[in-house]
Design an enzyme around this catalytic site. Structure first.
Site, PDB file in Angstrom:
ATOM      1  CB  SER A 111      -7.405   4.535   2.911  1.00  0.00           C
ATOM      2  OG  SER A 111      -6.671   3.810   3.886  1.00  0.00           O
ATOM      3  CE  LYS A 145      -3.739   2.227   2.629  1.00  0.00           C
ATOM      4  NZ  LYS A 145      -4.617   2.136   3.811  1.00  0.00           N
ATOM      5  CB  SER A 188      -8.280   1.935   5.881  1.00  0.00           C
ATOM      6  OG  SER A 188      -8.795   3.240   5.944  1.00  0.00           O
TER       7      SER A 188
END
Length: 500
Positions: A150, A74, A174
């Site tokens: 996210s 990520k 997230s």
């Protein structure tokens, strides 16, 4: 390796193929890269390709439980030395990191081969993944809707079969939100169990943590075995299970589970979210667990407000640090980032400390709930995934916000109900996930429900302190009772090119 064979294995299974010499790490990597090339024009899952670095790594001797398995990082808090970590912002897109994050070192030590970094909203501040710098990531189940956020880029890539698991993080939902949007498994570990942040530490006062999004319970457990544990310079000497993989293989005791479907912040809930919990209750009772309606008794409306006070102040600090590192100006960031940072900057120290002090009340309330019940069951999302662009800030609000920013009177926004509006308009879609972050408890989203229109919609279980093993054991039992691994989004190459 043929893609269909690649997709038929989870990360643990691919590692076994490499370990037994049936396939090489390089072959797996090329299959993953080819799949990314196929889906990327439609889904926009990654922001930085690392193909050449990965090819070099795949040819080296690799060791560890996931040796040779392709992986994605990520692009938020998961630093790889020599590469930027953009955090979804154009301001940081060209600033290389000088060392690996602690969590990245652990993944590399496990033999994983990262070959790209995944899309995320600016500073991970939203439950959708639509940054201005890199464009929207789309959901493989329906490219017109969000994969959540996210960790939306990671979830979309896993659901599309690019990798069996990908790096994720969770400061307010997230990991669980995108897992629920994409028909995947998402475990948020409890506070302090897994290193978090750019160098470790405690972002969001420990509310945030690293993890993965994956397709199988055994992968979730094996990854937690790799990730969990203290590190030099860390804030805690955490107690961890001897083997989460072993716990996931063990049948759980018969559990007492309290469930609720009403929004804890008083906002609407879609019937599909309630149906997801009803379906989970039915299978849990089938398996012999005691399940009944229950309430935590916690004032989660106030918890949401306290969460946002911390979130906005953190945004102000992140913007200031990014400006210091790059020479950027506040206007170089997205409007939403600028307005919440301005509100955060205007928050008084006494208000911030009072909000943070109330975290102990929420943790105590949830601990009392867990004295009566082993687990809390809720929807993960209050609504099915939103359409791309649906949650864009309205033009009238942008105009009003720009005026506030120009006149440096953003503090007025707090008195005009700005936080209340954010609670209703944004957290109203994901009102169930912040509780586990603020209290530091582990929570997992399990893909047990698909809507009538064919979209995934997961359910969430929240455990007590140290409850990761119980969550994994129950998830393993549910996986056997209602298998989800073979459910795939309708993404044939021809369909992809038609929608791109």
């Amino acid at each position: 390796m043929d893609y269909s064979e690649y997709r038929s294995h989870d990360a643990t299974g691919l590692a076994e193929l490499v370990a037994t010499g049936q396939v090489s790490a390089s072959e797996l990597l090329e299959t993953a890269i080819a799949r990314l090339d196929t889906v990327e024009p439609t889904l926009n899952t990654v922001v930085r390709r690392l193909d050449d670095k990965a090819r070099v790594l795949a040819r080296e001797p690799l060791d560890g439980p996931f040796a040779g398995v392709p992986f994605l990082l990520k692009d938020l808090g998961q630093d790889l030395a020599g590469e930027p970590t953009s955090c979804g912002s154009r301001v940081l897109a060209d600033l290389p990191m000088d060392e690996n994050s602690v969590i990245v070192d652990r993944w590399l030590g496990a033999g994983l081969v990262p070959f790209a970094k995944t899309n995320t909203p600016e500073f991970g501040a939203k439950g959708i993944t639509e940054p201005e710098a890199f464009g929207a990531t789309r959901n493989p189940w329906d490219p017109s809707v969000t994969p959540g956020g996210s960790s939306g880029g990671s979830a979309a890539a896993v659901a599309a079969g690019v990798v069996p698991a990908a790096g994720a993080s969770d400061g307010g939902g997230s990991i669980r939100i995108p897992a629920a949007c994409c028909g995947l498994l998402g475990l948020k570990p409890g506070r302090g169990l897994v290193p978090t942040g750019m160098r470790g530490g405690e972002p969001l006062h420990g509310a945030a943590t690293n993890g993965v999004i994956c397709r199988t319970v055994r992968d979730a457990a094996a990854f937690l075995d790799v990730m969990a544990g203290p590190y030099a310079g860390g804030p805690y000497l955490v107690e961890r299970a001897r083997s989460y993989a072993e716990a996931a293989r063990s049948a759980p005791k018969r559990l007492r589970i309290g469930y609720e479907t009403a929004s804890p912040i008083g906002t609407p809930v879609d019937p599909e979210a309630k149906a997801a919990v009803d379906a989970a209750v039915a299978v849990l009772e089938e398996l012999g667990h005691h399940v009944e309606p229950a309430s935590t008794g916690i004032d989660e409306r106030r918890l949401a407000e306290d969460f946002l006070i911390m979130w906005f102040a953190t945004a102000a600090a992140e913007v200031a640090e990014a400006c210091r590192l790059t020479g950027a100006r506040p206007e170089d960031f997205e409007f939403d980032t600028r307005i919440i940072a301005a509100v955060g900057k205007a928050t008084s120290a006494s208000d911030y400390i009072a909000a943070h002090a109330r975290w102990a009340e929420y943790a105590s309330g949830l601990a009392q709930f867990h004295e009566r019940y082993d687990l809390l069951l809720t929807p993960t999302l209050a609504f099915p995934p939103s359409r791309i662009g649906e949650l864009d800030t309205p033009r009238w609000m942008r105009r009003a916000g720009e005026a506030l920013l120009r006149t440096r009177t953003a503090w007025i926004a707090t008195r005009a109900g700005f936080i209340d509006r954010v609670v209703d308009d944004n957290l109203g879609r994901t009102p169930y996930t912040q509780l586990a972050n603020i209290t530091g408890r582990p929570a997992i989203s399990v893909p047990l429900h698909w809507t009538v229109s064919g979209l995934p919609l997961g359910v969430q279980f929240v455990g007590p302190l140290g409850g990761e093993s119980v969550l994994l054991a129950l998830a393993g039992e549910l996986e056997q009772a209602r298998p989800w691994f073979d459910r795939q989004p309708p993404l044939a190459p021809a369909e992809l090119s038609a929608t791109s």
